[in-house]
Design an enzyme around this catalytic site. Structure first.
Site, PDB file in Angstrom:
ATOM      1  CG  ASP A  10      -2.102   0.917   1.074  1.00 55.51           C
ATOM      2  OD1 ASP A  10      -2.345   1.404  -0.052  1.00 55.51           O
ATOM      3  OD2 ASP A  10      -2.801   1.162   2.076  1.00 55.51           O
TER       4      ASP A  10
ATOM      5  N   GLY B 153      -0.003   5.513  -4.393  1.00 55.80           N
ATOM      6  CA  GLY B 153      -0.603   6.796  -4.761  1.00 55.80           C
ATOM      7  C   GLY B 153       0.031   7.938  -3.985  1.00 55.80           C
ATOM      8  NE  ARG B 154      -1.317   6.628   1.235  1.00 55.99           N
ATOM      9  CZ  ARG B 154      -1.388   5.671   2.150  1.00 55.99           C
ATOM     10  NH1 ARG B 154      -1.064   5.938   3.402  1.00 55.99           N
ATOM     11  NH2 ARG B 154      -1.789   4.472   1.811  1.00 55.99           N
TER      12      ARG B 154
ATOM     13  CG  HIS C  48      -0.198   2.066  -9.455  1.00 58.99           C
ATOM     14  ND1 HIS C  48      -0.378   1.779  -8.129  1.00 58.99           N
ATOM     15  CD2 HIS C  48      -1.321   2.736  -9.843  1.00 58.99           C
ATOM     16  CE1 HIS C  48      -1.554   2.250  -7.726  1.00 58.99           C
ATOM     17  NE2 HIS C  48      -2.145   2.843  -8.750  1.00 58.99           N
TER      18      HIS C  48
ATOM     19  CB  THR D  67     -13.276  -7.583  -4.699  1.00 60.60           C
ATOM     20  OG1 THR D  67     -12.741  -8.901  -4.589  1.00 60.60           O
ATOM     21  CG2 THR D  67     -14.629  -7.634  -5.370  1.00 60.60           C
TER      22      THR D  67
ATOM     23  CG  LEU E  14       8.788 -17.417  -2.995  1.00 61.52           C
ATOM     24  CD1 LEU E  14       8.513 -17.432  -1.498  1.00 61.52           C
ATOM     25  CD2 LEU E  14       9.293 -16.034  -3.406  1.00 61.52           C
TER      26      LEU E  14
ATOM     27  NE  ARG F   5      -2.988  -1.416   4.390  1.00 60.07           N
ATOM     28  CZ  ARG F   5      -4.244  -1.463   4.017  1.00 60.07           C
ATOM     29  NH1 ARG F   5      -5.060  -2.337   4.560  1.00 60.07           N
ATOM     30  NH2 ARG F   5      -4.708  -0.630   3.101  1.00 60.07           N
TER      31      ARG F   5
ATOM     32  NE  ARG G 170      -7.955   1.001   5.192  1.00 57.40           N
ATOM     33  CZ  ARG G 170      -7.515   2.244   5.393  1.00 57.40           C
ATOM     34  NH1 ARG G 170      -7.537   2.759   6.600  1.00 57.40           N
ATOM     35  NH2 ARG G 170      -7.074   2.971   4.391  1.00 57.40           N
TER      36      ARG G 170
HETATM   37  C1  IPE Z   1      -5.580  -2.703  -0.263  1.00 55.64           C
HETATM   38  O1  IPE Z   1      -5.178  -1.396  -0.500  1.00 55.64           O
HETATM   39  C2  IPE Z   1      -5.582  -3.478  -1.529  1.00 55.64           C
HETATM   40  C3  IPE Z   1      -4.277  -3.691  -2.149  1.00 55.64           C
HETATM   41  C4  IPE Z   1      -3.117  -3.366  -1.651  1.00 55.64           C
HETATM   42  C5  IPE Z   1      -4.324  -4.361  -3.405  1.00 55.64           C
HETATM   43  P1  IPE Z   1      -6.239  -0.221  -0.668  1.00 55.64           P
HETATM   44  O2  IPE Z   1      -5.450   1.029  -0.788  1.00 55.64           O
HETATM   45  O3  IPE Z   1      -7.174  -0.523  -1.761  1.00 55.64           O
HETATM   46  O4  IPE Z   1      -7.008  -0.280   0.722  1.00 55.64           O
HETATM   47  P2  IPE Z   1      -7.947   0.776   1.428  1.00 55.64           P
HETATM   48  O5  IPE Z   1      -8.980   1.184   0.429  1.00 55.64           O
HETATM   49  O6  IPE Z   1      -7.095   1.955   1.808  1.00 55.64           O
HETATM   50  O7  IPE Z   1      -8.500   0.076   2.615  1.00 55.64           O
HETATM   51  C1  IPE Z   2      -1.507   0.236  -3.423  1.00 48.24           C
HETATM   52  O1  IPE Z   2      -1.289   1.614  -3.439  1.00 48.24           O
HETATM   53  C2  IPE Z   2      -1.735  -0.338  -4.804  1.00 48.24           C
HETATM   54  C3  IPE Z   2      -3.100  -0.806  -5.058  1.00 48.24           C
HETATM   55  C4  IPE Z   2      -4.071  -0.832  -4.208  1.00 48.24           C
HETATM   56  C5  IPE Z   2      -3.365  -1.297  -6.395  1.00 48.24           C
HETATM   57  P1  IPE Z   2      -2.502   2.643  -3.487  1.00 48.24           P
HETATM   58  O2  IPE Z   2      -2.821   2.906  -4.919  1.00 48.24           O
HETATM   59  O3  IPE Z   2      -3.626   2.170  -2.665  1.00 48.24           O
HETATM   60  O4  IPE Z   2      -1.822   3.922  -2.838  1.00 48.24           O
HETATM   61  P2  IPE Z   2      -2.461   4.939  -1.809  1.00 48.24           P
HETATM   62  O5  IPE Z   2      -3.024   4.151  -0.674  1.00 48.24           O
HETATM   63  O6  IPE Z   2      -3.522   5.697  -2.544  1.00 48.24           O
HETATM   64  O7  IPE Z   2      -1.312   5.801  -1.395  1.00 48.24           O
HETATM   65 MG    MG Z   3      -4.069   2.390  -0.680  1.00 47.57          MG
END
Ligand code: IPE
Ligand code: IPE
Ligand code: MG
Length: 249
Positions: free
Chosen positions: A19, A22-23, A36, A65, A130, A187, A193
């Site tokens: 996770d 985006g940030r 990404h 999902t 693995l 995480r 979460r």
């Molecule tokens: C969880 O990340 C799903 C994946 C890492 C693929 P999200 O960024 O989608 O989770 P939420 O929405 O913050 O809970």
């Molecule tokens: C995780 O990073 C990648 C996916 C869920 C596909 P995010 O895209 O959720 O990044 P944030 O949480 O917005 O920073």
């Molecule tokens: Mg995220």
């Protein structure tokens, strides 16, 4: 940090919620997709270090999902990135004796992705190191519901009586039926979460939250997480005294 790890007490299965892409991009003043794209190195480093340590299973949450509800352009970019990455990384997987596996609803994915994934799984299926499982279009509730449907059908067909259902039989219906439950869940990006990841399988998993954003995650961060796991006492509902007694005996 690697030297501090107890090689006799490694998790057999590590699961990761990758996770913060985006940030990470936003911090550079770039579009989310840039994050990404820069996440691939973290995937490679994590996979390689798990392979080097001799860990049996690494499961990466790559697309949930719920992620289908993101803007269309981001979803498309993620799917394209997936195809190109799998194609590019196959030789690295082979070099590291890694077997590729997938959990989730494969039919949700664009056909190009399905082909690429199936091909890579077929090409690496004889590898004995693995097992790298990509959770794509996966969610824990989806998986549990699918299992329940199959079991209800079995009951209707008269091959399974409801009272004969055991946790072990239930687990056999899950997409992870051939792996142990993860001992460690990592995480990144500081979020506390589960976000619909392996809901059944994580029942007794040790959680490790890293503040690092996924594109910055490197081998050292993985070693830190494993080290933290090795300092924990896993009690499974018992008392500390019971655990120490069984260690001595
Ligand atoms: C969880 O990340 C799903 C994946 C890492 C693929 P999200 O960024 O989608 O989770 P939420 O929405 O913050 O809970
Ligand atoms: C995780 O990073 C990648 C996916 C869920 C596909 P995010 O895209 O959720 O990044 P944030 O949480 O917005 O920073
Ligand atoms: Mg995220």
């Amino acid at each position: 940090m690697k030297e501090r790890l107890d090689l006799h007490n490694l998790p057999r299965h590590i699961a990761v919620i990758m996770d913060g892409n985006g940030r990470w991009a936003k911090k550079q003043g770039a579009a989310r997709v840039f994050g990404h794209k820069n996440a691939i190195l973290a995937v490679r480093e994590t996979t390689e270090s798990c392979a080097e340590l001799g860990i049996q299973h690494l499961t990466l949450y790559a697309f949930s999902t719920e992620n289908w509800n993101r803007p269309r352009a981001e979803v498309n970019a993620l799917m394209e990135l997936l195809v190109s990455t799998i194609r590019k990384e196959i030789s690295t997987l082979q070099d590291n004796n890694v077997r590729l596996n997938h959990i989730g609803n494969l039919h949700d994915l664009p056909t190009g992705c399905q082909h690429q994934l199936n091909e890579a799984m077929a090409e690496t299926k004889k590898n004995t190191g693995l097992t790298l499982t990509l959770a794509l279009s996966y969610s824990g509730r989806w998986e549990i519901l699918e299992a329940a449907k199959k079991l209800m059908q079995a009951a209707r067909d008269g091959v399974l009586a409801p009272e004969a259902l055991t946790p072990a039989l239930f687990e056999q219906q899950l997409t992870t039926h051939d792996m142990p439950d993860p001992e460690l869940l990592i995480r990144t990006s500081g979020e506390m979460r589960i976000s619909n990841f392996l809901l059944w399988q994580l029942a007794y998993t040790e959680l490790y939250i890293s503040e690092v954003l996924w594109p910055d995650f490197r081998k050292e961060h993985l070693y830190e997480a494993i080290y933290s796991y090795q300092q924990r006492e896993r009690r499974f509902g018992k008392t500390s005294e019971q655990i120490n007694l069984s260690k001595q005996g």
